[in-house]
Design an enzyme around this catalytic site. Structure first.
Site, short mmCIF file in Angstrom:
data_model
loop_
_atom_site.label_atom_id
_atom_site.label_comp_id
_atom_site.label_asym_id
_atom_site.label_seq_id
_atom_site.Cartn_x
_atom_site.Cartn_y
_atom_site.Cartn_z
N GLU A 94 0.71 -1.35 0.02
CA GLU A 94 -0.14 0.07 -0.03
C GLU A 94 0.78 1.33 0.10
O GLU A 94 0.27 2.50 -0.66
CB GLU A 94 -0.88 -0.12 1.26
CG GLU A 94 -1.91 -1.16 1.08
CD GLU A 94 -2.92 -1.16 0.02
OE1 GLU A 94 -3.36 0.17 -0.25
OE2 GLU A 94 -3.31 -1.99 -0.43
N SER A 364 -49.13 -23.44 40.16
CA SER A 364 -48.53 -23.98 41.36
C SER A 364 -47.27 -23.54 41.92
O SER A 364 -46.68 -23.70 43.07
CB SER A 364 -48.75 -25.27 41.76
OG SER A 364 -50.13 -25.58 41.65
#
Length: 685
Positions: A94, A364
């Site tokens: 690059e 319950s």
């Protein structure tokens, strides 16, 4: 002749004068631009290099289990946490003069401009790493002259205020590598299943190649293009003497093994749990004055990977192949650490968390909360009540309620609280609510962390109200914690992107919201659902799990037409499960009624595997006594149905099971429908 010479000299003087003037003008312009740039840079200052960073989730052991990101998945790493091959490959490809220029490679720029002029379009890029970094941070990728000028200005400021290594590090952490991955660490983990520091030469070349064009050079989508670009990267590295010819040849010959599929699987670890973690983190960070959107957080969670794996395995094993849904959560007594959480059968299809967000009727499973309040208001495990068929009136006589038991039968004799809880008798529960009052019941539920509206109806004794599984499991976890106000949590600590700890879970002493004595008595009562000695007109509700049971469990199930709950615990873990359909369908098929108990017992057995059974240890003031289940009297050989019961010392029974006065009083008061106790005085005078 002389005139000709004069004219020539005059023209020469004019030329040199104009040349000098032009030179002076150019120099002045250049100096003006230079000083203007310096002044501009000085006034505007250093551009911010901050970028969104993914927040990382760790399990309780410090292993990464997931992440959270707002727009870009990025894990920031320092240069020394990257493979040297990768750094060299990027510079060689690059910007080979990166460490020697001041942000601009003028030779490359000139070449690019000439090519752009020839082609009459902005085709050639010559941006340095600094320029690319500036573009990644502040600009778009559109090819316009205005963008190029802005890019140059940002690049100049960056070079003016930041070291080369800072710029290179930032660039490598912001480059887009496709598939939602930003920065070399995310790319390395996605493509190769490893951190960037472990990349080999050939892998580093592949990662570098992608930066040129993620959609074109992705090894996942375009392997041929990726291979060609990789070879170019290796060639550039050799030409610039970053690697030897031998290294190049070896890297060219080495096959690439992608791990992206494994990464996808790994990213799905406990997704419902991680959603809950981020929600808690958002709240914690906001209270600390920090912004969760900053990102870069390292969040160490309470997740026990073994618990989570077992929970998911058991759900996959026992859930039927239909629309039945599940919520599951496990919590550590004493600390409140949530060790596992599942919010549904399939997160991808439905991220709605049924463990924390859904509110369903617990049936319950609510009874232990009621009996916790009863223990504070005169009841004990050997409190007897008549439980024949009963119609209750309420709302000042304007309404009535007729509870039924699950098999439609009723006891023809008084039963104790211990037996009523074991077989889940509904008449006993509603009578208890009427005796202790709605206020005491709701107060206990609130102390246990249950956030729900309690309607003034006898049906709430049987769980006819909407609550979340997480609230219910937290309530049981407070029983398991000896009545301490343990708060459930998913986070142990949070550190920011600089490694500073901004939050750590508190270990302060906990407030008691019920007495240790009552918490233990209730805990031992909850072991009764697994004991056949309590069988009566109905069986103890946990007998189907008894064959797999290898240790003591305190638990209670709850079933309604549409919901099934089961919550229970050992001294080291509390687990709760809900199963049901999301909307509009009742539980009628056997395959839909069975999973909750199978998942729960298999989870509990598996997570305790290899450990010795843990007993529930009674606190001071509580004693165990062997009693006759039918009468509640002290057991001797003549009474066959014997069971160990724990009561507070003041509640120890005084009569033998053979004492005729016990049975006579049971029979007499059963006909009158009164409350029974084994004591010479009434708790309700």
């Amino acid at each position: 002749m002389r005139r000709t010479v004069y004219i020539k000299k005059k023209k020469k003087r004019v030329f040199f004068r104009r040349l000098s003037l032009l030179t002076l003008t150019v120099l002045t312009a250049a100096l003006t631009i230079f000083f203007s740039l310096r002044l501009y840079a000085q006034i505007t200052g250093a551009p911010s290099l901050s970028v969104p960073k993914a927040s990382v989730f760790l399990d309780k052991n410090g292993k990464q289990i997931g992440d959270h990101f707002s727009a870009e998945r990025r894990y920031w790493v320092n240069l020394d946490e990257m493979s040297p091959f990768l750094i060299d490959a990027v510079i060689a490809t690059e910007d080979r003069k990166f460490y020697s220029h001041n942000g601009f490679d003028y030779k490359r720029i000139a070449g690019a401009v000439l090519k752009d002029v020839k082609t009459m379009r902005k085709a050639e890029g010559a941006s340095s790493i600094t320029q690319q970094y500036a573009r990644n941070l502040f600009l778009t990728h559109t090819k316009t002259w205005s963008r190029k000028i802005s890019e140059a200005l940002y690049a100049y400021r960056m070079e003016r205020f930041y070291e080369k290594d800072v710029i290179l590090e930032g660039y490598l952490n912001t480059v887009y590598f496709g598939h939602g991955m930003y920065g070399v660490e995310a790319a390395s983990k996605f493509y190769f299943g490893k951190p960037a520091i472990d990349l080999t030469l050939e892998e580093a070349a592949v990662i570098t190649a992608i930066a040129k064009g993620p959609s074109v050079y992705s090894p996942v989508e375009n392997p041929k293009n990726s291979e060609e670009r990789k070879l170019l990267v290796l060639s550039l590295m050799k030409n610039q003497k970053y690697i030897t010819e031998r290294q190049e040849e070896r890297a060219k010959a080495q096959p690439i093994t992608l791990k992206n599929r494994e990464w996808v699987d790994a990213s799905r670890v406990a997704p419902y749990f991680l959603d809950a973690v981020w929600k808690e983190a958002d709240k914690v960070l906001s209270e600390k004055g920090r912004h969760p959107a900053e990102g870069g957080w390292t969040i160490r969670t309470t997740l026990n990977p073994h618990h989570q794996q077992v929970a998911e395995e058991m759900i996959a094993k026992w859930m039927p192949d239909n629309d039945l849904q599940v919520g599951f959560i496990s919590i550590e007594p004493g600390t409140g650490a949530i060790t596992s959480l599942v919010g549904g059968v399939n997160y991808t299809e439905s991220p709605f968390n049924r463990a924390t967000q859904a509110k369903r009727q617990p049936g319950s499973a609510m009874k232990p909360v009621l009996y916790a309040a009863a223990l504070e208001n005169g009841y004990n495990p050997l409190t007897f009540l008549s439980t024949e068929k009963t119609i209750f009136t309420y709302d000042e006589g304007r309404s009535s309620y007729e509870p039924k038991n699950i098999n439609g039968k009723f006891a023809d004799h008084p039963i104790s609280l211990a037996q009523a809880l074991a077989i889940s008798d509904n008449i006993f529960a509603v009578k208890t609510l009427e005796e202790i009052g709605y206020k005491n019941f709701q107060n206990m539920a609130s102390r246990l962390g249950i956030k729900a509206e309690f309607p003034a109806s006898p049906a709430i004794a049987l769980g006819a109200l909407d609550v979340s599984l997480s609230d219910m499991t937290n309530a049981y976890n407070r029983f398991a914690s000896g009545g301490a106000e343990v708060v459930p949590a998913t986070i142990l600590s949070i550190s920011d992107s600089e490694g500073k700890t901004v939050y750590e879970k508190s270990t302060i002493d906990l407030k008691q919201i019920m007495s240790k004595e009552d918490a233990f008595v209730l805990t031992h009562l909850l072991t009764g659902m697994f004991d056949p000695v309590f069988n009566d007109y109905s069986s103890a509700t946990g007998l189907s799990m008894r064959q797999k049971q290898t240790r003591p469990y305190a638990a209670k199930s709850g079933t309604t037409n549409s919901d099934q709950y089961l919550i229970g615990y050992t001294p080291s873990i509390t687990a709760g499960i809900w199963t049901g359909f999301d909307v509009g369908k009742q539980l009628t098929e056997a395959q839909d009624l069975a999973p909750s108990k199978k998942i729960w017992i298999d989870f509990m057995e598996k997570v305790h595997e290899g450990t010795a059974p843990e007993p529930f240890i009674p606190p001071k003031g509580v004693s165990g006594v062997i009693v006759d289940v039918e009468t509640g009297g002290l057991a001797i050989d003549e009474c066959e149905r014997q069971r160990l019961i724990y009561v507070k010392d003041k509640d120890l029974p005084q009569k033998l099971c053979t004492d005729k006065s016990l049975r006579e009083q049971r029979t007499s008061d059963s006909k009158k429908g009164k409350l029974f106790n084994l004591f010479p005085f009434s708790f309700f005078e």
